[in-house]
Design a protein around this motif. Structure first.
Motif, PDB file in Angstrom:
ATOM      1  N   GLY A 127     -20.429 -40.045  16.938  1.00  0.00           N
ATOM      2  CA  GLY A 127     -19.745 -39.201  15.964  1.00  0.00           C
ATOM      3  C   GLY A 127     -18.262 -39.207  16.302  1.00  0.00           C
ATOM      4  O   GLY A 127     -17.897 -39.517  17.427  1.00  0.00           O
ATOM      5  N   PRO A 128     -17.425 -38.855  15.323  1.00  0.00           N
ATOM      6  CA  PRO A 128     -15.985 -38.944  15.560  1.00  0.00           C
ATOM      7  C   PRO A 128     -15.509 -37.995  16.656  1.00  0.00           C
ATOM      8  O   PRO A 128     -16.234 -37.075  17.032  1.00  0.00           O
ATOM      9  CB  PRO A 128     -15.380 -38.547  14.204  1.00  0.00           C
ATOM     10  N   SER A 129     -14.299 -38.233  17.133  1.00  0.00           N
ATOM     11  CA  SER A 129     -13.707 -37.365  18.137  1.00  0.00           C
ATOM     12  C   SER A 129     -13.668 -35.932  17.602  1.00  0.00           C
ATOM     13  O   SER A 129     -13.323 -35.706  16.440  1.00  0.00           O
ATOM     14  CB  SER A 129     -12.300 -37.877  18.436  1.00  0.00           C
ATOM     15  N   GLY A 130     -14.094 -34.993  18.410  1.00  0.00           N
ATOM     16  CA  GLY A 130     -14.105 -33.591  17.983  1.00  0.00           C
ATOM     17  C   GLY A 130     -15.395 -33.183  17.281  1.00  0.00           C
ATOM     18  O   GLY A 130     -15.559 -32.040  16.868  1.00  0.00           O
ATOM     19  N   ALA A 131     -16.351 -34.107  17.152  1.00  0.00           N
ATOM     20  CA  ALA A 131     -17.603 -33.808  16.439  1.00  0.00           C
ATOM     21  C   ALA A 131     -18.524 -32.887  17.234  1.00  0.00           C
ATOM     22  O   ALA A 131     -19.426 -32.270  16.669  1.00  0.00           O
ATOM     23  CB  ALA A 131     -18.335 -35.100  16.099  1.00  0.00           C
ATOM     24  N   GLY A 132     -18.312 -32.826  18.560  1.00  0.00           N
ATOM     25  CA  GLY A 132     -19.143 -31.929  19.368  1.00  0.00           C
ATOM     26  C   GLY A 132     -20.029 -32.634  20.383  1.00  0.00           C
ATOM     27  O   GLY A 132     -20.964 -32.027  20.911  1.00  0.00           O
ATOM     28  N   LYS A 133     -19.721 -33.899  20.697  1.00  0.00           N
ATOM     29  CA  LYS A 133     -20.550 -34.658  21.641  1.00  0.00           C
ATOM     30  C   LYS A 133     -20.525 -34.015  23.029  1.00  0.00           C
ATOM     31  O   LYS A 133     -21.576 -33.771  23.640  1.00  0.00           O
ATOM     32  CB  LYS A 133     -20.075 -36.118  21.713  1.00  0.00           C
ATOM     33  N   THR A 134     -19.302 -33.756  23.523  1.00  0.00           N
ATOM     34  CA  THR A 134     -19.182 -33.137  24.849  1.00  0.00           C
ATOM     35  C   THR A 134     -19.840 -31.755  24.847  1.00  0.00           C
ATOM     36  O   THR A 134     -20.531 -31.379  25.801  1.00  0.00           O
ATOM     37  CB  THR A 134     -17.695 -33.019  25.250  1.00  0.00           C
ATOM     38  N   THR A 135     -19.663 -31.031  23.770  1.00  0.00           N
ATOM     39  CA  THR A 135     -20.259 -29.698  23.651  1.00  0.00           C
ATOM     40  C   THR A 135     -21.783 -29.788  23.755  1.00  0.00           C
ATOM     41  O   THR A 135     -22.415 -28.997  24.473  1.00  0.00           O
ATOM     42  CB  THR A 135     -19.844 -29.062  22.302  1.00  0.00           C
ATOM     43  N   LEU A 136     -22.374 -30.762  23.073  1.00  0.00           N
ATOM     44  CA  LEU A 136     -23.830 -30.927  23.117  1.00  0.00           C
ATOM     45  C   LEU A 136     -24.293 -31.257  24.542  1.00  0.00           C
ATOM     46  O   LEU A 136     -25.288 -30.709  25.034  1.00  0.00           O
ATOM     47  CB  LEU A 136     -24.259 -32.019  22.127  1.00  0.00           C
ATOM     48  N   LEU A 137     -23.553 -32.136  25.227  1.00  0.00           N
ATOM     49  CA  LEU A 137     -23.917 -32.466  26.608  1.00  0.00           C
ATOM     50  C   LEU A 137     -23.801 -31.234  27.509  1.00  0.00           C
ATOM     51  O   LEU A 137     -24.634 -31.015  28.388  1.00  0.00           O
ATOM     52  CB  LEU A 137     -23.034 -33.600  27.154  1.00  0.00           C
ATOM     53  N   ARG A 138     -22.768 -30.427  27.280  1.00  0.00           N
ATOM     54  CA  ARG A 138     -22.605 -29.211  28.103  1.00  0.00           C
ATOM     55  C   ARG A 138     -23.726 -28.209  27.858  1.00  0.00           C
ATOM     56  O   ARG A 138     -24.108 -27.463  28.764  1.00  0.00           O
ATOM     57  CB  ARG A 138     -21.245 -28.564  27.834  1.00  0.00           C
ATOM     58  N   LEU A 139     -24.262 -28.188  26.641  1.00  0.00           N
ATOM     59  CA  LEU A 139     -25.405 -27.307  26.362  1.00  0.00           C
ATOM     60  C   LEU A 139     -26.625 -27.788  27.146  1.00  0.00           C
ATOM     61  O   LEU A 139     -27.358 -26.992  27.728  1.00  0.00           O
ATOM     62  CB  LEU A 139     -25.711 -27.283  24.863  1.00  0.00           C
ATOM     63  N   ILE A 140     -26.829 -29.111  27.171  1.00  0.00           N
ATOM     64  CA  ILE A 140     -27.972 -29.650  27.917  1.00  0.00           C
ATOM     65  C   ILE A 140     -27.819 -29.333  29.407  1.00  0.00           C
ATOM     66  O   ILE A 140     -28.771 -28.974  30.084  1.00  0.00           O
ATOM     67  CB  ILE A 140     -28.111 -31.173  27.703  1.00  0.00           C
ATOM     68  N   LEU A 141     -26.588 -29.418  29.880  1.00  0.00           N
ATOM     69  CA  LEU A 141     -26.303 -29.164  31.301  1.00  0.00           C
ATOM     70  C   LEU A 141     -26.296 -27.683  31.659  1.00  0.00           C
ATOM     71  O   LEU A 141     -26.115 -27.325  32.814  1.00  0.00           O
ATOM     72  CB  LEU A 141     -24.904 -29.684  31.616  1.00  0.00           C
ATOM     73  N   MET A 142     -26.401 -26.843  30.641  1.00  0.00           N
ATOM     74  CA  MET A 142     -26.365 -25.389  30.834  1.00  0.00           C
ATOM     75  C   MET A 142     -25.010 -24.908  31.330  1.00  0.00           C
ATOM     76  O   MET A 142     -24.926 -23.868  31.978  1.00  0.00           O
ATOM     77  CB  MET A 142     -27.472 -24.936  31.797  1.00  0.00           C
ATOM     78  N   SER A 143     -23.950 -25.633  31.050  1.00  0.00           N
ATOM     79  CA  SER A 143     -22.628 -25.112  31.385  1.00  0.00           C
ATOM     80  C   SER A 143     -22.070 -24.339  30.190  1.00  0.00           C
ATOM     81  O   SER A 143     -21.021 -23.705  30.286  1.00  0.00           O
ATOM     82  CB  SER A 143     -21.677 -26.214  31.870  1.00  0.00           C
ATOM     83  N   LEU A 144     -22.796 -24.385  29.080  1.00  0.00           N
ATOM     84  CA  LEU A 144     -22.511 -23.539  27.911  1.00  0.00           C
ATOM     85  C   LEU A 144     -23.836 -22.958  27.453  1.00  0.00           C
ATOM     86  O   LEU A 144     -24.865 -23.622  27.559  1.00  0.00           O
ATOM     87  CB  LEU A 144     -21.993 -24.390  26.753  1.00  0.00           C
ATOM     88  N   ARG A 145     -23.783 -21.740  26.909  1.00  0.00           N
ATOM     89  CA  ARG A 145     -24.991 -21.137  26.326  1.00  0.00           C
ATOM     90  C   ARG A 145     -24.902 -21.241  24.812  1.00  0.00           C
ATOM     91  O   ARG A 145     -23.831 -21.028  24.244  1.00  0.00           O
ATOM     92  CB  ARG A 145     -25.068 -19.661  26.697  1.00  0.00           C
TER      93      ARG A 145
END
Ligand code: ADP
Ligand code: ADP
Length: 220
Positions: free
Chosen positions: A35-53
């Motif tokens: 997905g394009p830059s800013g689409a939320g890829k890093t955010t999704l990975l951080r959710l999997i890693l539990m560094s975001l709720r």
């Protein structure tokens, strides 16, 4: 091994970066997250890693409801996940060897028990000549490979990699991808976030998760 049900995420009072995301990651699967830059890829990975709720929805990891986990359980689960961060997160005052061995060192293992394994892995990613070098003297591609080696040293059940080929030329990118494929064949589930379409086209057997406007589209 990862399950999202109707997950939503917003940062602060902003709009939802991710909306109503549902998917499951099976053991020993391989997927690109794009997905394009800013689409939320890093955010999704951080959710999997539990560094975001998540702000909405349900996430489970290795069969456990993430919202019910305490600190120790989160640490235990994180040890089963290897992560390659976009910014590498190598420690500049440790050598390449020490950086890669760090996850084992902090588990209290002794150097002599893991030394052969660390050296072999460093050779496998092509850093055999840089074992004693410090990160500041490594090139971008070498740092990337050191970060990959550090993620693999714990023999993770799940590997998350955020733009793992962002700093390397196309030839090395293909080599790294093949390395992830080999890892996958040996049993690890792999999720690679990338916007490198040319690279993905060379690996069309992988599943694709495409993020756009907060939604996830899945292509087999
Ligand atoms: P990608 O990895 O696909 O480039 P990101 O997950 O980094 O996307 O970012 C998705 C969106 O969320 C972007 O609009 C970004 O600006 C925003 N964002 C990411 N992290 C934060 C944060 N910590 N606080 C506020 N907004 C953020
Ligand atoms: P973690 O909690 O996993 O250690 P960090 O809080 O260090 O993660 O940041 C995670 C990612 O989100 C980083 O790549 C960072 O650059 C990005 N990020 C943080 N704030 C923002 C923002 N406001 N806009 C876009 N990206 C952001």
């Amino acid at each position: 091994m990862v399950r999202f049900e109707n997950v939503g995420l917003r940062y602060g009072m902003g709009t939802e970066v991710l909306r109503d995301i549902s998917f499951a990651i099976e053991p020993q699967s391989f997927q690109f997250l794009t997905g394009p830059s800013g689409a939320g890829k890093t955010t999704l990975l951080r959710l999997i890693l539990m560094s975001l709720r998540p702000t909405r929805g349900f996430i489970s990891l290795f069969g456990q409801d993430v919202s019910q986990l305490g600190k120790d359980e989160i640490s235990a689960i994180r040890r089963r996940v290897g992560v390659v961060f976009q910014d590498f997160r190598l420690l500049d005052h440790l050598t390449t060897y020490e950086n890669v061995a760090l996850p084992l060192f902090v588990q209290g293992q002794e150097d002599r028990t893991y030394r052969p394994q660390v050296v072999e892995l460093l050779r496998w990613v092509g850093l055999g000549d840089h074992i004693h070098a410090y990160p500041p003297v490594l090139s971008g591609g070498e740092k990337q490979r050191a970060a990959i080696a550090r993620a693999l040293i714990v023999q993770p059940e799940l590997l998350l990699a955020d733009e793992p080929t962002g700093n390397v030329d196309p030839t090395l990118a293909r080599r790294l991808l093949r390395l992830f494929m080999e890892l996958n064949k040996s049993g690890t589930s792999v999720i690679i976030a990338t916007h490198d379409l040319a690279l993905m086209d060379q690996f069309d057997s992988a599943k694709r998760f495409v993020l756009g406007e907060g939604r996830l589209h899945i292509y087999d």
